[in-house]
Design a protein around this motif. Structure first.
Motif, PDB file in Angstrom:
ATOM      1  N   TYR A   1      -0.165   0.865  -5.275  1.00 56.63           N
ATOM      2  CA  TYR A   1      -0.664  -0.503  -5.140  1.00 56.63           C
ATOM      3  C   TYR A   1       0.140  -1.487  -5.995  1.00 56.63           C
ATOM      4  CZ  TYR A   1      -4.691   1.463  -2.680  1.00 56.63           C
ATOM      5  OH  TYR A   1      -5.510   2.106  -1.783  1.00 56.63           O
ATOM      6  N   THR A   2       0.598  -1.057  -7.146  1.00 55.06           N
ATOM      7  CA  THR A   2       1.413  -1.938  -7.989  1.00 55.06           C
ATOM      8  C   THR A   2       2.692  -2.324  -7.260  1.00 55.06           C
ATOM      9  OG1 THR A   2       0.558  -0.933 -10.022  1.00 55.06           O
ATOM     10  CG2 THR A   2       2.624  -2.157 -10.185  1.00 55.06           C
ATOM     11  N   ASN A   3       3.340  -1.323  -6.693  1.00 52.45           N
ATOM     12  CA  ASN A   3       4.552  -1.592  -5.920  1.00 52.45           C
ATOM     13  C   ASN A   3       4.255  -2.466  -4.708  1.00 52.45           C
ATOM     14  OD1 ASN A   3       7.226  -1.422  -5.029  1.00 52.45           O
ATOM     15  ND2 ASN A   3       6.864   0.484  -3.922  1.00 52.45           N
ATOM     16  N   ALA A   4       3.091  -2.245  -4.111  1.00 51.92           N
ATOM     17  CA  ALA A   4       2.714  -3.012  -2.924  1.00 51.92           C
ATOM     18  C   ALA A   4       2.597  -4.502  -3.240  1.00 51.92           C
ATOM     19  CB  ALA A   4       1.397  -2.490  -2.371  1.00 51.92           C
ATOM     20  N   LEU A   5       1.963  -4.832  -4.347  1.00 53.45           N
ATOM     21  CA  LEU A   5       1.804  -6.234  -4.725  1.00 53.45           C
ATOM     22  C   LEU A   5       3.149  -6.892  -4.989  1.00 53.45           C
ATOM     23  CD1 LEU A   5      -1.299  -5.896  -7.059  1.00 53.45           C
ATOM     24  CD2 LEU A   5      -1.240  -7.050  -4.839  1.00 53.45           C
ATOM     25  N   ASP A   6       4.021  -6.190  -5.697  1.00 51.48           N
ATOM     26  CA  ASP A   6       5.353  -6.734  -5.992  1.00 51.48           C
ATOM     27  C   ASP A   6       6.173  -6.907  -4.719  1.00 51.48           C
ATOM     28  OD1 ASP A   6       4.757  -6.755  -8.675  1.00 51.48           O
ATOM     29  OD2 ASP A   6       5.702  -4.809  -9.093  1.00 51.48           O
ATOM     30  N   LEU A   7       6.129  -5.883  -3.857  1.00 49.24           N
ATOM     31  CA  LEU A   7       6.935  -5.915  -2.633  1.00 49.24           C
ATOM     32  C   LEU A   7       6.446  -6.994  -1.675  1.00 49.24           C
ATOM     33  CD1 LEU A   7       9.347  -4.386  -1.465  1.00 49.24           C
ATOM     34  CD2 LEU A   7       7.741  -2.864  -0.305  1.00 49.24           C
ATOM     35  N   ALA A   8       5.117  -7.129  -1.563  1.00 51.33           N
ATOM     36  CA  ALA A   8       4.561  -8.154  -0.675  1.00 51.33           C
ATOM     37  C   ALA A   8       4.957  -9.546  -1.142  1.00 51.33           C
ATOM     38  CB  ALA A   8       3.039  -8.027  -0.617  1.00 51.33           C
ATOM     39  N   ASP A   9       4.999  -9.734  -2.448  1.00 50.69           N
ATOM     40  CA  ASP A   9       5.390 -11.029  -2.996  1.00 50.69           C
ATOM     41  C   ASP A   9       6.849 -11.340  -2.672  1.00 50.69           C
ATOM     42  OD1 ASP A   9       4.699 -13.368  -4.584  1.00 50.69           O
ATOM     43  OD2 ASP A   9       6.106 -12.585  -6.062  1.00 50.69           O
TER      44      ASP A   9
ATOM     45  N   GLY B   1       8.910  -3.337   5.069  1.00 46.97           N
ATOM     46  CA  GLY B   1       8.864  -2.648   3.787  1.00 46.97           C
ATOM     47  C   GLY B   1       7.728  -1.652   3.726  1.00 46.97           C
ATOM     48  N   GLN B   2       7.825  -0.723   2.757  1.00 39.70           N
ATOM     49  CA  GLN B   2       6.801   0.295   2.551  1.00 39.70           C
ATOM     50  C   GLN B   2       6.502   0.423   1.067  1.00 39.70           C
ATOM     51  OE1 GLN B   2       7.821   4.063   4.320  1.00 39.70           O
ATOM     52  NE2 GLN B   2       8.784   3.134   6.106  1.00 39.70           N
ATOM     53  N   ALA B   3       5.258   0.751   0.756  1.00 39.10           N
ATOM     54  CA  ALA B   3       4.864   0.965  -0.636  1.00 39.10           C
ATOM     55  C   ALA B   3       3.934   2.164  -0.709  1.00 39.10           C
ATOM     56  CB  ALA B   3       4.181  -0.278  -1.200  1.00 39.10           C
TER      57      ALA B   3
ATOM     58  N   VAL C   1       1.958  -9.095   8.604  1.00 38.10           N
ATOM     59  CA  VAL C   1       0.821  -8.178   8.718  1.00 38.10           C
ATOM     60  C   VAL C   1       1.043  -7.006   7.770  1.00 38.10           C
ATOM     61  CG1 VAL C   1      -0.496  -6.648  10.258  1.00 38.10           C
ATOM     62  CG2 VAL C   1       0.429  -8.814  11.128  1.00 38.10           C
ATOM     63  N   ILE C   2      -0.026  -6.589   7.089  1.00 44.22           N
ATOM     64  CA  ILE C   2       0.060  -5.473   6.147  1.00 44.22           C
ATOM     65  C   ILE C   2      -0.912  -4.383   6.567  1.00 44.22           C
ATOM     66  CG2 ILE C   2      -0.259  -4.741   3.754  1.00 44.22           C
ATOM     67  CD1 ILE C   2       0.364  -7.613   2.902  1.00 44.22           C
ATOM     68  N   PHE C   3      -0.394  -3.182   6.803  1.00 40.64           N
ATOM     69  CA  PHE C   3      -1.251  -2.022   7.043  1.00 40.64           C
ATOM     70  C   PHE C   3      -1.613  -1.430   5.693  1.00 40.64           C
ATOM     71  CE2 PHE C   3      -0.378  -1.821  11.572  1.00 40.64           C
ATOM     72  CZ  PHE C   3      -1.533  -1.226  12.040  1.00 40.64           C
ATOM     73  N   PHE C   4      -2.912  -1.369   5.410  1.00 41.50           N
ATOM     74  CA  PHE C   4      -3.381  -0.985   4.081  1.00 41.50           C
ATOM     75  C   PHE C   4      -4.266   0.251   4.167  1.00 41.50           C
ATOM     76  CE2 PHE C   4      -6.149  -1.047   0.428  1.00 41.50           C
ATOM     77  CZ  PHE C   4      -5.379  -1.566  -0.605  1.00 41.50           C
ATOM     78  N   SER C   5      -3.916   1.288   3.417  1.00 38.59           N
ATOM     79  CA  SER C   5      -4.745   2.500   3.344  1.00 38.59           C
ATOM     80  C   SER C   5      -5.390   2.614   1.967  1.00 38.59           C
ATOM     81  CB  SER C   5      -3.895   3.743   3.616  1.00 38.59           C
ATOM     82  OG  SER C   5      -3.403   3.752   4.931  1.00 38.59           O
ATOM     83  N   PHE C   6      -6.592   3.164   1.938  1.00 38.45           N
ATOM     84  CA  PHE C   6      -7.276   3.427   0.670  1.00 38.45           C
ATOM     85  C   PHE C   6      -6.854   4.801   0.161  1.00 38.45           C
ATOM     86  CE2 PHE C   6      -9.615  -0.140   2.008  1.00 38.45           C
ATOM     87  CZ  PHE C   6     -10.389  -0.605   0.942  1.00 38.45           C
TER      88      PHE C   6
ATOM     89  N   LEU D   1       3.862  -1.630   5.222  1.00 38.75           N
ATOM     90  CA  LEU D   1       2.997  -0.456   5.217  1.00 38.75           C
ATOM     91  C   LEU D   1       2.657  -0.049   3.787  1.00 38.75           C
ATOM     92  CD1 LEU D   1       5.033   1.657   7.819  1.00 38.75           C
ATOM     93  CD2 LEU D   1       3.211  -0.011   8.288  1.00 38.75           C
ATOM     94  N   ILE D   2       1.375   0.228   3.542  1.00 41.67           N
ATOM     95  CA  ILE D   2       0.934   0.694   2.229  1.00 41.67           C
ATOM     96  C   ILE D   2       0.148   1.976   2.415  1.00 41.67           C
ATOM     97  CG2 ILE D   2      -0.372   0.139   0.139  1.00 41.67           C
ATOM     98  CD1 ILE D   2      -0.093  -2.817   0.845  1.00 41.67           C
ATOM     99  N   ASP D   3       0.722   3.102   2.001  1.00 40.49           N
ATOM    100  CA  ASP D   3       0.087   4.403   2.151  1.00 40.49           C
ATOM    101  C   ASP D   3       0.804   5.385   1.237  1.00 40.49           C
ATOM    102  OD1 ASP D   3      -0.869   7.016   3.324  1.00 40.49           O
ATOM    103  OD2 ASP D   3      -1.784   5.642   4.762  1.00 40.49           O
ATOM    104  N   CYS D   4       0.078   6.361   0.743  1.00 42.82           N
ATOM    105  CA  CYS D   4       0.695   7.345  -0.154  1.00 42.82           C
ATOM    106  C   CYS D   4       1.163   8.589   0.594  1.00 42.82           C
ATOM    107  CB  CYS D   4      -0.287   7.735  -1.269  1.00 42.82           C
ATOM    108  SG  CYS D   4      -1.763   8.599  -0.684  1.00 42.82           S
TER     109      CYS D   4
END
Length: 247
Positions: A43-51, A38-40, A57-62, A12-15
């Motif tokens: 966006y910087t944390n998201a890229l590192d965590l995804a790696d 995992g959660q982020a 599947v990644i849920f991505f919010s703008f 999950l990627i959301d603030c």
């Protein structure tokens, strides 16, 4: 011997803490079928965590961040094993076309029923043919390949499976995209449960994910009062792979 399938690992990627909490509860309630890995919140944390985690599947919010969200989507989808679903509120301004071009596999409305959100995760996880759609603006010269005629035949075959009631429901949704399912049910003189059943059948027949996917498809293919389809907005990328598939 009993075999155990690995759960679908969702990141999950959301603030917004409440959004993260809600999605986590929804997804983890479906264990062992799927789980949040995992959660982020940046966006910087998201890229590192995804790696590190390599989620399915990644849920991505703008949201406002130092990094460009479209570039982050492109970075996350460089690996074919990680599939991005953009989470969007009905009234949020999100560059849907650009997100698809960047590699997102679909758009999920935050207002969708929980079952639709779960089904979107399952659907994109099992799709392994590359991006399902890309916007025609990023496909210069594609029409010269000769696949456009094939695309039309495939889509016509899928649309032929729609019942008159299903087409009526599609017109109602396109006519008022923000209407709640209860309101649509009232206008059509059917129950809300029946609306959900019809939508499930429509998604399956047209190979769509959710309501926003249906809205774009209906406008593209002219499924409103038998109007002539408008000029192409997006085209299928996996036509060759589907030529021998029974619709």
């Amino acid at each position: 011997m009993t075999t155990h399938k690995k759960p679908i690992r969702v990141m999950l990627i959301d603030c917004r803490p409440l959004v993260l909490m809600g999605l986590q509860d929804l997804i983890n309630a479906r264990k062992p079928q799927m789980e949040v890995s995992g959660q982020a919140t940046t966006y910087t944390n998201a890229l590192d965590l995804a790696d590190q985690l390599r989620p399915n599947v990644i849920f991505f919010s703008f949201f406002p961040d130092a990094l460009n969200p479209l570039e982050v989507v492109a970075g996350l989808t460089r690996s074919a094993e990680m599939k991005v679903l953009v989470l969007k509120g009905l009234y949020e301004a999100v560059p849907v076309a650009q997100a698809i071009e960047a590699g997102a596999r679909g758009i999920v409305l935050a207002e969708d029923p929980t079952e639709s959100i779960i089904q979107a995760i399952i659907t994109v996880h099992h799709r392994d043919t590359g991006k399902d759609r890309a916007w025609a603006g990023g496909l210069s010269g594609y029409s010269a390949t000769g696949n456009i005629h094939l695309k039309c035949n495939l889509e016509q075959a899928k649309q032929a499976r729609l019942t008159l009631r299903e087409r009526e429901l599609i017109r109602a949704i396109v006519g008022d995209p923000s209407a709640k399912y209860m309101s649509i049910a009232g206008r059509l003189g059917i129950s809300e449960h029946t609306v959900h059943n019809h939508l499930s059948n429509i998604y399956q027949k047209l190979n769509l994910i959710n309501r926003i996917d249906l809205l774009m498809y209906a406008l593209k293919h002219g499924l409103i009062n038998n109007e002539k389809p408008p000029e192409s907005t997006w085209v299928e990328l996996d036509l060759v792979a589907r030529r021998n598939k029974t619709i």
